[in-house]
Design an enzyme around this catalytic site. Structure first.
Site, PDB file in Angstrom:
ATOM      1  N   ALA A 150       0.846  -1.196   0.000  1.00 22.82           N
ATOM      2  CA  ALA A 150       0.000   0.000   0.000  1.00 22.82           C
ATOM      3  C   ALA A 150       0.880   1.244   0.000  1.00 22.82           C
ATOM      4  O   ALA A 150       2.079   1.184  -0.245  1.00 22.82           O
ATOM      5  CB  ALA A 150      -0.945  -0.020   1.197  1.00 22.82           C
ATOM      6  N   SER A 151       0.286   2.386   0.315  1.00 20.56           N
ATOM      7  CA  SER A 151       1.003   3.658   0.203  1.00 20.56           C
ATOM      8  C   SER A 151       2.142   3.799   1.199  1.00 20.56           C
ATOM      9  O   SER A 151       3.206   4.314   0.863  1.00 20.56           O
ATOM     10  CB  SER A 151       0.029   4.823   0.364  1.00 20.56           C
ATOM     11  OG  SER A 151      -0.677   4.702   1.583  1.00 20.56           O
ATOM     12  N   ALA A 153       3.081   1.110   3.579  1.00 19.54           N
ATOM     13  CA  ALA A 153       3.619  -0.146   4.105  1.00 19.54           C
ATOM     14  C   ALA A 153       3.330  -1.300   3.151  1.00 19.54           C
ATOM     15  O   ALA A 153       2.556  -1.170   2.204  1.00 19.54           O
ATOM     16  CB  ALA A 153       3.019  -0.440   5.480  1.00 19.54           C
ATOM     17  N   GLN A 154       3.982  -2.436   3.428  1.00 18.59           N
ATOM     18  CA  GLN A 154       3.704  -3.665   2.692  1.00 18.59           C
ATOM     19  C   GLN A 154       3.635  -4.816   3.691  1.00 18.59           C
ATOM     20  O   GLN A 154       4.178  -4.733   4.801  1.00 18.59           O
ATOM     21  CB  GLN A 154       4.764  -3.914   1.626  1.00 18.59           C
ATOM     22  CG  GLN A 154       6.192  -3.986   2.137  1.00 18.59           C
ATOM     23  CD  GLN A 154       7.191  -3.892   0.993  1.00 18.59           C
ATOM     24  OE1 GLN A 154       7.101  -3.014   0.129  1.00 18.59           O
ATOM     25  NE2 GLN A 154       8.172  -4.801   0.977  1.00 18.59           N
ATOM     26  N   VAL A 155       2.960  -5.893   3.293  1.00 19.43           N
ATOM     27  CA  VAL A 155       2.692  -6.999   4.217  1.00 19.43           C
ATOM     28  C   VAL A 155       3.386  -8.270   3.728  1.00 19.43           C
ATOM     29  O   VAL A 155       3.261  -8.656   2.564  1.00 19.43           O
ATOM     30  CB  VAL A 155       1.176  -7.249   4.366  1.00 19.43           C
ATOM     31  CG1 VAL A 155       0.917  -8.443   5.287  1.00 19.43           C
ATOM     32  CG2 VAL A 155       0.479  -6.009   4.913  1.00 19.43           C
ATOM     33  N   LYS A 169       3.530  -6.394   8.881  1.00 17.17           N
ATOM     34  CA  LYS A 169       3.366  -5.131   8.158  1.00 17.17           C
ATOM     35  C   LYS A 169       4.630  -4.299   8.372  1.00 17.17           C
ATOM     36  O   LYS A 169       4.984  -3.973   9.510  1.00 17.17           O
ATOM     37  CB  LYS A 169       2.132  -4.402   8.683  1.00 17.17           C
ATOM     38  CG  LYS A 169       1.795  -3.108   7.960  1.00 17.17           C
ATOM     39  CD  LYS A 169       0.483  -2.542   8.504  1.00 17.17           C
ATOM     40  CE  LYS A 169       0.092  -1.246   7.812  1.00 17.17           C
ATOM     41  NZ  LYS A 169      -1.203  -0.720   8.339  1.00 17.17           N
ATOM     42  N   ASP A 304     -11.437   3.503   7.561  1.00 12.57           N
ATOM     43  CA  ASP A 304     -11.187   3.059   6.189  1.00 12.57           C
ATOM     44  C   ASP A 304     -11.682   1.620   5.968  1.00 12.57           C
ATOM     45  O   ASP A 304     -10.905   0.732   5.607  1.00 12.57           O
ATOM     46  CB  ASP A 304      -9.689   3.132   5.908  1.00 12.57           C
ATOM     47  CG  ASP A 304      -9.377   3.145   4.412  1.00 12.57           C
ATOM     48  OD1 ASP A 304     -10.290   3.432   3.620  1.00 12.57           O
ATOM     49  OD2 ASP A 304      -8.216   2.868   4.050  1.00 12.57           O
TER      50      ASP A 304
END
Length: 537
Positions: A150-151, A153-155, A169, A304
């Site tokens: 995502a904007s 972070a990444q998982v 994360k 969100d």
């Protein structure tokens, strides 16, 4: 020869400037994560857009206004995509503003797709900075490629020494270096545009900045997750229908969050949801209930809840049954709205007053919030047309040319927000939450009447015995209004089912579709033209 060339002042000056420029670029690129370059790009684009509007947004160029909006949206999108990081969040905020021209909603849709991931060596650097060790030191396995990006972070999927599967994360390394200057530039542009276009823009900056900073603190997100889990367990009628993954605190920090891995189906994967034999109505009832409870009882609201942040899985208690029951899993707890008790009470009163036609209460509440136009705010809150007496006119009068319409919208906005100093900032993200609830219900074919469910939750949390006696006329006014709403809802459902089974045309958006269309027409009466893409969530 070099000494001779440098003896000429113009050449010496040029060489000095080139060297200085190269040095600045190198420092910015390698040590500041391009923070200066990104903001120069932003300010340059802002000035070009500003000049474009000043020169071309005039009565004499009415036929070119749509093209003006189109190229402006593309310029902003280009900046957001090149800058990445928080700019993706800024772009998503722009895309969710319904009163902006249609070009913005259409153009900014791409910002909801997966963002580029950072290479694994950079992930290792984050772990070294946060924990002083590599992922391999704590996890038995750790996927080198992220499963989602995502904007900010990444998982990654990982397993612990005991075999437990976790979702890790990891914040992208540039965020901490770029954030301060990004937010400063964001605030600067808001101030410039507010001054030049005479529109209230800066009033929300502090609140949005605070929440964006909180989103980059994963310890804060972990605390949010635990609070949300506790609230769901104590919510009337919800209990274990909703689950929040457990946080592993010993493997978490401000930039790394380890949480329980959940195998589930994305909320918007309708093919897999239907293949499981789960009831769409049951899933959507739980979803609307949990978020209505967050709004009206707990006052702690997920900001969100888009389909990517909600999974549906087999309820653990029904695994041995012939037909499993669905359980919702809420993910991504970085953005929450913490409502003040006074606001939460006033907001519930506002909802009750909408259904009892209590204009005195409506005006008192909205005026205390600095909002002058009750009908626009009521329509925006319910996400359906609202008028005193519910006499909604769906035939919009002629709006006039594009220039005049935009000027009318500006005047409406200025009039609507008469005093932004006292307007509750909670409304900024509450509106986003409810729009996503509406969008999710529409995606499922509108199996539930979310408006009635929200209204009932509002009244329940005011306290029936104290505020809403059955002997009171307003009680029966409320029930009568809900009955008429329910009658309309079920009539649409019947038509929807017949259309699906007899004509084979699918369920479509159902009741939400009708309300979207009616909202568009009603807003046109207020001088606000909304594009259909806004309702796609």
């Amino acid at each position: 020869m070099l000494r001779t060339l440098l003896s000429y002042k113009p050449i010496r000056r040029t060489a000095f400037l080139a060297g200085a420029g190269a040095t600045i670029w190198g420092v910015d690129n390698y040590y500041c994560h391009s923070a200066l370059t990104r903001n120069v790009r932003t300010i340059s684009a802002g000035l070009i857009i500003l000049a474009d509007y000043k020169l071309n947004f005039t009565p004499g160029k009415v036929d070119e206004i749509d093209q003006l909006h189109e190229r402006t949206a593309k310029r902003i999108l280009d900046v957001c995509q090149k800058n990445g990081g928080l700019y993706i969040k800024f772009g998503q905020q722009i895309a969710s503003v319904p009163v902006l021209p249609a070009a913005y909603a259409r153009t900014f849709k791409v910002l909801y797709d997966n963002a580029p991931a950072v290479p694994y060596p950079e992930v290792e650097q984050i772990f070294l900075q946060e924990f002083g060790k590599l992922p391999s030191d704590d996890y038995q396995t750790f996927s080198r490629q992220p499963l989602a990006s995502a904007s900010i972070a990444q998982v990654h999927r990982a397993t612990l020494p005991d075999g437990s599967v976790v979702a890790v994360k990891v914040q992208k390394p540039s965020i901490r270096y770029q954030m301060d200057m990004d937010l400063w530039t964001y605030r600067l542009l808001l101030r410039v545009y507010e001054h030049l276009f005479d529109l209230p823009l800066v009033w929300s900056a502090d609140y949005i900045e605070t929440h964006l900073r909180q989103e980059t603190d994963f310890l804060h997100e972990g605390r949010n997750a635990e609070r949300a889990a506790k609230a769901a367990k104590t919510a009337p009628g919800i209990g274990d229908k909703v689950y929040v993954p457990k946080v592993y605190w010993d493997l978490s920090s401000k930039r790394v969050l380890s949480a329980e891995w959940i195998n589930g189906i994305a909320l918007n994967d309708m093919e897999k949801i239907d293949a499981k034999g789960w009831s769409r109505k049951e899933i959507m009832t739980t979803m609307v209930d949990v978020f209505a409870d967050q709004i009206f009882r707990e006052g702690f609201v997920h900001g969100d809840p888009h389909p990517g942040n909600i999974l549906v899985r087999d309820h653990p208690k029904s695994l041995n049954s012939r037909h499993t029951k669905p359980q919702l899993v809420l993910l991504d707890h970085g953005l929450y709205v913490d409502c003040r008790p006074a606001f939460k009470h006033e907001y519930a009163l506002f909802w009750k007053a909408l259904f009892t036609q209590d204009m005195e209460t409506l005006k008192r509440v909205t005026e205390s919030w600095g909002i002058r136009d009750v009908e626009i705010f009521a329509s925006a809150t319910l996400q359906r047309p609202w008028r005193k007496g519910h006499a909604v006119h769906v035939e919009a009068p002629a709006i006039g040319d594009a220039f005049r319409r935009q000027e009318e919208i500006k005047e409406r906005v200025k009039h609507f927000l008469s005093n932004t100093d006292i307007m509750p900032k909670e409304l900024i993200f509450l509106g986003r939450n409810m729009n996503l609830i509406r969008s999710n219900n529409k995606l499922y074919g509108s199996p539930v009447n979310r408006i009635n469910m929200m209204a009932n939750r509002a009244v329940e949390n005011l306290g029936l015995t104290q505020h809403f006696s059955r002997l009171n006329f307003s009680y029966w006014m409320f029930r009568g209004t809900l009955f008429l709403s329910a009658l309309s809802f079920y009539m649409v459902r019947i038509v929807q089912k017949v259309r699906n089974r007899v004509l084979g045309k699918g369920e479509g958006g159902g009741f939400e579709d009708l309300m979207d269309k009616a909202s568009m027409k009603a807003m046109e009466e207020f001088g606000i033209k909304i594009d259909e893409s806004v309702f796609e969530g």
